[in-house]
Enzyme design. Structure first.
Site, mmCIF file in Angstrom:
data_model
loop_
_atom_site.group_PDB
_atom_site.id
_atom_site.type_symbol
_atom_site.label_atom_id
_atom_site.label_comp_id
_atom_site.label_asym_id
_atom_site.label_seq_id
_atom_site.Cartn_x
_atom_site.Cartn_y
_atom_site.Cartn_z
ATOM 1 N N ASP A 45 0.580 -1.431 0.213
ATOM 2 C CA ASP A 45 0.069 -0.209 0.038
ATOM 3 C C ASP A 45 0.669 1.119 -0.186
ATOM 4 O OD1 ASP A 45 -1.600 -1.622 0.409
ATOM 5 O OD2 ASP A 45 -3.044 -1.089 2.159
ATOM 6 N N VAL A 47 3.982 1.577 -1.532
ATOM 7 C CA VAL A 47 4.427 1.310 -1.949
ATOM 8 C C VAL A 47 2.794 2.051 -3.421
ATOM 9 C CG1 VAL A 47 5.274 0.598 -4.420
ATOM 10 C CG2 VAL A 47 5.648 -0.174 -2.717
ATOM 11 N N THR A 48 1.794 2.100 -3.634
ATOM 12 C CA THR A 48 1.181 2.459 -4.368
ATOM 13 C C THR A 48 0.968 4.005 -3.647
ATOM 14 O OG1 THR A 48 -0.392 -0.331 -3.753
ATOM 15 C CG2 THR A 48 -1.570 2.427 -4.692
ATOM 16 N N ASP A 83 4.466 1.643 -9.809
ATOM 17 C CA ASP A 83 2.930 0.948 -10.210
ATOM 18 C C ASP A 83 2.507 -0.757 -10.172
ATOM 19 O OD1 ASP A 83 0.112 1.131 -10.849
ATOM 20 O OD2 ASP A 83 0.483 0.069 -12.650
ATOM 21 N N ASP A 86 4.015 -2.481 -6.946
ATOM 22 C CA ASP A 86 2.945 -2.243 -5.776
ATOM 23 C C ASP A 86 2.589 -4.157 -5.482
ATOM 24 O OD1 ASP A 86 1.144 -1.910 -7.574
ATOM 25 O OD2 ASP A 86 0.421 -0.972 -6.277
ATOM 26 N N GLY A 87 2.159 -4.243 -6.876
ATOM 27 C CA GLY A 87 1.642 -5.309 -6.741
ATOM 28 C C GLY A 87 2.929 -6.511 -6.748
ATOM 29 N N THR A 97 -4.732 -8.440 -0.457
ATOM 30 C CA THR A 97 -5.640 -8.265 -0.213
ATOM 31 C C THR A 97 -7.152 -7.122 -1.241
ATOM 32 O OG1 THR A 97 -5.375 -5.902 0.622
ATOM 33 C CG2 THR A 97 -4.118 -8.403 2.141
ATOM 34 N N ASP A 104 -5.174 0.132 -5.239
ATOM 35 C CA ASP A 104 -4.729 -0.332 -6.521
ATOM 36 C C ASP A 104 -5.052 0.898 -6.948
ATOM 37 O OD1 ASP A 104 -2.455 -0.525 -7.783
ATOM 38 O OD2 ASP A 104 -3.307 -1.765 -9.383
ATOM 39 N N ASP A 108 -4.664 4.057 -10.053
ATOM 40 C CA ASP A 108 -4.430 3.991 -10.841
ATOM 41 C C ASP A 108 -5.526 4.762 -11.799
ATOM 42 O OD1 ASP A 108 -2.075 2.277 -10.722
ATOM 43 O OD2 ASP A 108 -3.374 -0.248 -10.904
#
Length: 215
Positions: A45, A47-48, A83, A86-87, A97, A104, A108
């Site tokens: 989160d 990083v997002t 972007d 994070d994933g 989650t 995210d 985005d």
């Protein structure tokens, strides 16, 4: 986590979409860059939100125009890399989650608006920017509603996925920065590319959604 295991988990989380070709190359890069973040115990989160913050920062050089468009290209590239990280961090740490997925997706969409907005600040017509952004939004909205209706999360990797939008923005921002005298024309061409690629990708998703949900 080994790269092969990461790619396998990513495929399982994205409806069986194979991690090959350009997708596989992009994911391999994300895996390599996410490793240090995982070791530092940075959460997905975080990083997002950092990626969204970096994306918003692109508006400042875009408003300046001229050679500053080169900075737009750099900032958008960094935001695009974040972007994907994070994933990657979420998959590699087992912290995928539903809350993170929603955060995210929202970030985005906000970042997409920023990217196409940068082209407007660089001189693209407002109507073309709005049209390109709207088609990109419809692309993602259709996929989300289809997933809620029972289709696998991705369905198809279209020509207008988010990495494509990032690459288009970077390419035409670079053109505007290298040739500042023609910056507005580069921005116009970039916004037109957003629209054309978006329409093609939207049609691809429509075809697959109709096929998958036909029953």
């Amino acid at each position: 986590m080994p790269r092969a295991e990461y790619l396998e988990r990513w495929t399982a989380l994205h409806g069986g979409v194979p991690a090959t070709g350009l997708v596989g190359g992009w994911l391999t890069m994300a895996h390599a860059l996410a490793g240090p973040l995982v070791r530092l115990r940075v959460g997905p989160d975080g990083v997002t939100l950092l990626g969204l913050g970096v994306a918003l920062a692109a508006l400042w050089p875009a408003s300046a125009g001229g050679r500053a468009a080169l900075a737009v290209a750099v900032v958008v590239t960094v935001a695009g890399v974040l972007d994907n990280l994070d994933g990657a961090v979420a998959v590699m740490t087992g912290r995928v989650t539903r809350r993170g997925a929603v955060l995210d997706a929202v970030c985005d969409r906000l970042a997409d608006a920023v990217f196409v907005g940068c082209l407007w600040l660089l001189g693209a017509p407002g109507w073309l920017v709005v049209a390109g952004g709207a088609v990109a939004w419809l692309h993602e909205y259709l996929r989300a509603r289809a997933a809620a209706g029972g289709m696998s999360e991705v369905g198809v990797v279209s020509i207008s996925e988010r990495p494509t939008r990032i690459v288009v923005t970077v390419m035409f921002a670079l053109g505007a920065g290298i040739y500042p005298g023609a910056g507005e024309r580069w921005a116009l061409a970039g916004a037109a590319a957003w629209l054309v690629v978006g329409v093609v990708g939207f049609v691809q998703v429509v075809v697959v959604v109709r096929r998958r949900l036909a029953g």
